[in-house]
Write a protein that holds these residues in place. Structure first.
Motif, mmCIF file in Angstrom:
data_model
loop_
_atom_site.group_PDB
_atom_site.id
_atom_site.type_symbol
_atom_site.label_atom_id
_atom_site.label_comp_id
_atom_site.label_asym_id
_atom_site.label_seq_id
_atom_site.Cartn_x
_atom_site.Cartn_y
_atom_site.Cartn_z
ATOM 1 N N ARG A 171 33.699 -43.470 -17.028
ATOM 2 C CA ARG A 171 34.475 -42.764 -16.009
ATOM 3 C C ARG A 171 34.260 -41.245 -16.123
ATOM 4 N NH1 ARG A 171 38.547 -45.772 -16.466
ATOM 5 N NH2 ARG A 171 39.547 -44.650 -18.187
ATOM 6 N N ALA A 172 34.271 -40.733 -17.358
ATOM 7 C CA ALA A 172 34.062 -39.290 -17.565
ATOM 8 C C ALA A 172 32.652 -38.884 -17.164
ATOM 9 C CB ALA A 172 34.321 -38.932 -19.021
ATOM 10 N N ALA A 173 31.673 -39.749 -17.419
ATOM 11 C CA ALA A 173 30.299 -39.434 -17.035
ATOM 12 C C ALA A 173 30.140 -39.410 -15.521
ATOM 13 C CB ALA A 173 29.343 -40.455 -17.654
ATOM 14 N N HIS A 174 30.848 -40.283 -14.826
ATOM 15 C CA HIS A 174 30.790 -40.257 -13.360
ATOM 16 C C HIS A 174 31.521 -39.026 -12.819
ATOM 17 C CE1 HIS A 174 28.609 -43.866 -12.249
ATOM 18 N NE2 HIS A 174 29.241 -44.527 -13.223
ATOM 19 N N ARG A 175 32.562 -38.558 -13.512
ATOM 20 C CA ARG A 175 33.182 -37.286 -13.119
ATOM 21 C C ARG A 175 32.201 -36.131 -13.273
ATOM 22 N NH1 ARG A 175 37.882 -39.176 -15.812
ATOM 23 N NH2 ARG A 175 37.381 -37.886 -17.637
ATOM 24 N N LEU A 176 31.399 -36.191 -14.336
ATOM 25 C CA LEU A 176 30.349 -35.186 -14.507
ATOM 26 C C LEU A 176 29.379 -35.232 -13.323
ATOM 27 C CD1 LEU A 176 28.732 -33.099 -16.207
ATOM 28 C CD2 LEU A 176 27.585 -35.053 -17.290
ATOM 29 N N ALA A 177 28.990 -36.443 -12.918
ATOM 30 C CA ALA A 177 28.100 -36.576 -11.766
ATOM 31 C C ALA A 177 28.748 -36.014 -10.499
ATOM 32 C CB ALA A 177 27.712 -38.043 -11.571
ATOM 33 N N ASP A 178 30.058 -36.272 -10.324
ATOM 34 C CA ASP A 178 30.775 -35.700 -9.172
ATOM 35 C C ASP A 178 30.689 -34.174 -9.192
ATOM 36 O OD1 ASP A 178 31.524 -38.243 -8.380
ATOM 37 O OD2 ASP A 178 33.511 -38.127 -9.332
ATOM 38 N N ASP A 179 30.912 -33.589 -10.361
ATOM 39 C CA ASP A 179 30.893 -32.128 -10.487
ATOM 40 C C ASP A 179 29.502 -31.558 -10.215
ATOM 41 O OD1 ASP A 179 33.581 -32.054 -11.104
ATOM 42 O OD2 ASP A 179 33.267 -32.046 -13.280
ATOM 43 N N ILE A 180 28.483 -32.280 -10.662
ATOM 44 C CA ILE A 180 27.112 -31.826 -10.406
ATOM 45 C C ILE A 180 26.814 -31.885 -8.909
ATOM 46 C CG2 ILE A 180 24.673 -32.369 -10.781
ATOM 47 C CD1 ILE A 180 25.526 -33.413 -13.586
ATOM 48 N N GLU A 181 27.175 -32.993 -8.275
ATOM 49 C CA GLU A 181 26.910 -33.142 -6.839
ATOM 50 C C GLU A 181 27.683 -32.124 -6.010
ATOM 51 O OE1 GLU A 181 27.988 -37.194 -6.332
ATOM 52 O OE2 GLU A 181 26.196 -37.979 -7.344
ATOM 53 N N ALA A 182 28.865 -31.730 -6.488
ATOM 54 C CA ALA A 182 29.677 -30.743 -5.758
ATOM 55 C C ALA A 182 29.279 -29.308 -6.091
ATOM 56 C CB ALA A 182 31.155 -30.957 -6.097
ATOM 57 N N GLY A 183 28.346 -29.144 -7.016
ATOM 58 C CA GLY A 183 27.897 -27.803 -7.378
ATOM 59 C C GLY A 183 28.799 -27.082 -8.355
ATOM 60 N N ARG A 184 29.770 -27.790 -8.926
ATOM 61 C CA ARG A 184 30.674 -27.160 -9.892
ATOM 62 C C ARG A 184 30.042 -27.045 -11.279
ATOM 63 N NH1 ARG A 184 34.270 -30.501 -6.885
ATOM 64 N NH2 ARG A 184 34.024 -32.200 -8.404
ATOM 65 N N VAL A 185 29.069 -27.896 -11.558
ATOM 66 C CA VAL A 185 28.353 -27.885 -12.835
ATOM 67 C C VAL A 185 26.866 -27.902 -12.534
ATOM 68 C CG1 VAL A 185 27.867 -29.193 -14.948
ATOM 69 C CG2 VAL A 185 30.208 -29.057 -14.084
ATOM 70 N N ALA A 186 26.119 -27.068 -13.234
ATOM 71 C CA ALA A 186 24.670 -27.028 -13.041
ATOM 72 C C ALA A 186 24.036 -28.343 -13.496
ATOM 73 C CB ALA A 186 24.072 -25.862 -13.824
ATOM 74 N N GLU A 187 22.971 -28.738 -12.843
ATOM 75 C CA GLU A 187 22.300 -29.986 -13.179
ATOM 76 C C GLU A 187 21.719 -29.909 -14.583
ATOM 77 O OE1 GLU A 187 18.590 -32.778 -11.651
ATOM 78 O OE2 GLU A 187 19.569 -31.397 -10.253
ATOM 79 N N PRO A 188 22.043 -30.861 -15.453
ATOM 80 C CA PRO A 188 21.524 -30.816 -16.831
ATOM 81 C C PRO A 188 20.136 -31.418 -16.938
ATOM 82 C CG PRO A 188 22.988 -32.681 -16.579
ATOM 83 C CD PRO A 188 22.963 -31.973 -15.237
ATOM 84 N N ASP A 189 19.508 -31.182 -18.079
ATOM 85 C CA ASP A 189 18.236 -31.831 -18.402
ATOM 86 C C ASP A 189 18.446 -33.141 -19.145
ATOM 87 O OD1 ASP A 189 16.211 -29.806 -17.501
ATOM 88 O OD2 ASP A 189 17.350 -28.549 -18.888
ATOM 89 N N LEU A 190 19.585 -33.257 -19.812
ATOM 90 C CA LEU A 190 19.956 -34.510 -20.466
ATOM 91 C C LEU A 190 21.460 -34.529 -20.674
ATOM 92 C CD1 LEU A 190 19.390 -34.466 -24.312
ATOM 93 C CD2 LEU A 190 18.965 -32.460 -22.921
ATOM 94 N N VAL A 191 21.982 -35.738 -20.854
ATOM 95 C CA VAL A 191 23.417 -35.935 -21.052
ATOM 96 C C VAL A 191 23.607 -36.716 -22.352
ATOM 97 C CG1 VAL A 191 25.527 -36.964 -20.146
ATOM 98 C CG2 VAL A 191 23.872 -35.921 -18.580
ATOM 99 N N VAL A 192 24.477 -36.209 -23.228
ATOM 100 C CA VAL A 192 24.721 -36.847 -24.520
ATOM 101 C C VAL A 192 26.117 -37.463 -24.514
ATOM 102 C CG1 VAL A 192 24.794 -36.543 -27.022
ATOM 103 C CG2 VAL A 192 23.227 -35.145 -25.646
ATOM 104 N N LEU A 193 26.191 -38.762 -24.810
ATOM 105 C CA LEU A 193 27.456 -39.470 -24.963
ATOM 106 C C LEU A 193 27.666 -39.797 -26.438
ATOM 107 C CD1 LEU A 193 26.274 -40.355 -21.963
ATOM 108 C CD2 LEU A 193 28.290 -41.823 -22.009
ATOM 109 N N PRO A 194 28.905 -40.079 -26.851
ATOM 110 C CA PRO A 194 29.189 -40.287 -28.278
ATOM 111 C C PRO A 194 28.669 -41.612 -28.820
ATOM 112 C CG PRO A 194 31.153 -39.596 -27.068
ATOM 113 C CD PRO A 194 30.136 -39.994 -26.047
#
Length: 496
Positions: free
Chosen positions: A237-260
């Protein structure tokens, strides 16, 4: 009075440990132990060392009581403290013997490094928590990690502390008698200051934007053993929120995503449609930890690179397994102190290969949780060309204790040791982005759902510590062992 002073000093060493940034307490705390054992018999040195270690470790490892206390009482916590304090006792005994040699401060510091090396190896693979080096995430001694890693930082603290003790003992004598002690105090400080300008932080292989997902976990203590689905759902769920933020331009597009750690649960085929969908939506590789059963029947704790359109790619298997959790010695007895005996019917399988993934522009070196306490894991990754380091971890077991902050301090030391930025991805915190000089660029709070995103430098230059590897540590161990053996030399006239 000596007993009381040593107990207070052990607690002072804890008080100077993370999350408190009171690194300067470590040398005077160690000085009290050194003062107490100088010129004493080994038996007395053992007693003082044992007391010092217990007073330090009892509060430092309080997170074990937070973790297991409700179901198992204080016995696991007290048992671990006692076993580990025995190594402090051995250090105290050895320090007492070598304190009679010329240049005593050097030999006292070296035998303490040797005792740390021993307790980092035995029993059951050792328990490196509470090394002197891990109290130094701030301050003047940390830069020395880039030369000799954690063993040299421990040696610097112990040398400075031993020097303080010798000056205090001899201050009323002629300057010639206490000048050596003063030198022992100053040399580590001057050394740290001299090395500081060489700590590089500039990009050498460009930069990369890394996102870290902290989805949070229920604060259930041992109840987390059976909350795998909730832990996974929170992070997806948190990773999809990250995707929402990226698509909305609130967070810059990353080169990789690290999960625990412990987000996935895979069989031999590594099938995970939800991770497939997440990677495709983000459009960049994921680095995600999970438990897996392999075709050989082995059960492993691993990190997997998950690529869009491809799925599971490169993998890393944890090298240092937690005793009485991931590997269970003496299972019938362990059932009295560990809930993992019934959770995991067989021991996990460890690996001995460094984890290095080619993820977009990054050559990522990975370890898992407990791995960060050991010197070999990230050294191996840096030697294999890692330009960035990552620490996926699951610390939700330990509630609002100091454990996560203690582990973050280890990550900060590894950053300086190898001259790399470090990304810490924790289920419930503390997640962090650490710069190559050990400073923290971003950090989350405990038990929050919070994502991080930062541009990090990619570095390829090897530090002296990376190139020398285990040599500084073994050199200091040999120095201490040699000095100790020398104290048993036959005296003149043939009397031993």
């Amino acid at each position: 009075m000596r007993l009381l002073a040593v107990a207070v000093a052990g607690f002072a060493l804890y008080a100077g440990s993370p999350p408190r940034e009171l690194w300067w307490l470590a040398p005077p705390a160690f000085a009290v132990l050194a003062f107490a054992v100088v010129g004493r018999r080994a038996r007395a040195g053992f007693g003082f060392g044992l007391l010092f270690g217990a007073a330090f470790l009892l509060p430092l490892l309080g997170w074990l009581q937070d973790f297991l206390g409700a179901d198992f009482g204080p016995w696991p916590w007290l048992g671990v403290v006692l076993v580990e304090a025995l190594f402090f006792g051995l250090a105290g005994a050895a320090m007492a013997r070598v304190s009679r040699l010329p240049g005593a401060a050097v030999w006292m510091a070296a035998v303490f490094v040797a005792a740390e090396a021993l307790r980092s190896s035995v029993p059951f693979g050792g328990f490196p928590w509470g090394r002197l080096a891990f109290t130094q995430a701030e301050g003047l001694f940390l830069p020395l990690a880039s030369i000799g890693g954690a063993p040299l930082v421990t040696f610097a603290v112990a040398l400075s502390g031993s020097g303080i003790a010798l000056v205090a003992l001899r201050i009323r004598q002629s300057p010639r008698r206490w000048a050596g002690g003063l030198a022992a105090v100053l040399v580590p400080v001057v050394g740290g200051l001299a090395v500081l300008p060489s700590i590089g932080t500039a990009p050498q292989e460009g930069t990369a934007r890394v996102a870290v997902v902290q989805g949070n976990a229920p604060n259930l203590g041992l109840g987390l053993l059976y909350a795998d689905d909730e832990l996974r759902a929170n992070h997806l769920r948190a990773a999809h929120r990250l995707a929402d933020d990226i698509e909305a331009g609130r967070v810059a597009e990353p080169d990789l995503v690290v999960l625990p750690e412990q987000i996935g649960d895979w069989g031999p085929q590594r099938v995970d449609p939800e991770l497939d969908a997440l990677a495709s939506r983000l459009g960049v590789p994921l680095v995600v930890g999970g438990l897996s059963e392999d075709a050989d029947g082995g059960f492993r704790n691993r990190v997997v690179e998950w690529e869009p359109g491809r799925g599971a790619a490169e993998e890393y298997v944890k090298q240092h397994l937690v005793p009485f959790a991931e590997t269970i010695p003496m299972r019938p007895v362990a059932r009295l102190v560990s809930p993992f005996v019934d959770r995991f019917r067989e021991d996990m399988v460890a690996a001995d290969e460094p984890g290095v993934f080619d993820v977009g522009p990054v050559r990522l070196g990975v370890g898992i949780c407990y791995d960060v306490a050991y010197d070999d894991v990230y050294r191996g990754a840096a030697r294999e060309g890692a330009t960035l380091l990552a620490v996926p971890t699951n610390n939700a077991w330990y509630g609002h204790s100091e454990m996560s902050y203690q582990q973050l301090a280890m990550s900060r030391l590894r950053a300086v040791e190898h001259g790399r930025a470090v990304v810490v991805a924790a289920t419930s915190g503390v997640s962090a982005i650490v710069r190559p000089d050990g400073t923290v660029a971003q950090q989350t709070e405990l038990f929050t759902a919070e994502n991080l995103s930062a541009e990090v430098p990619l570095r390829s230059e090897r530090t002296v510590a990376t190139m020398l590897g285990s040599a500084p540590g073994w050199g200091l161990v040999a120095l201490g062992a040699g000095a100790l053996l020398f104290t048993w030399r036959p005296r003149r006239g043939g009397k031993g």
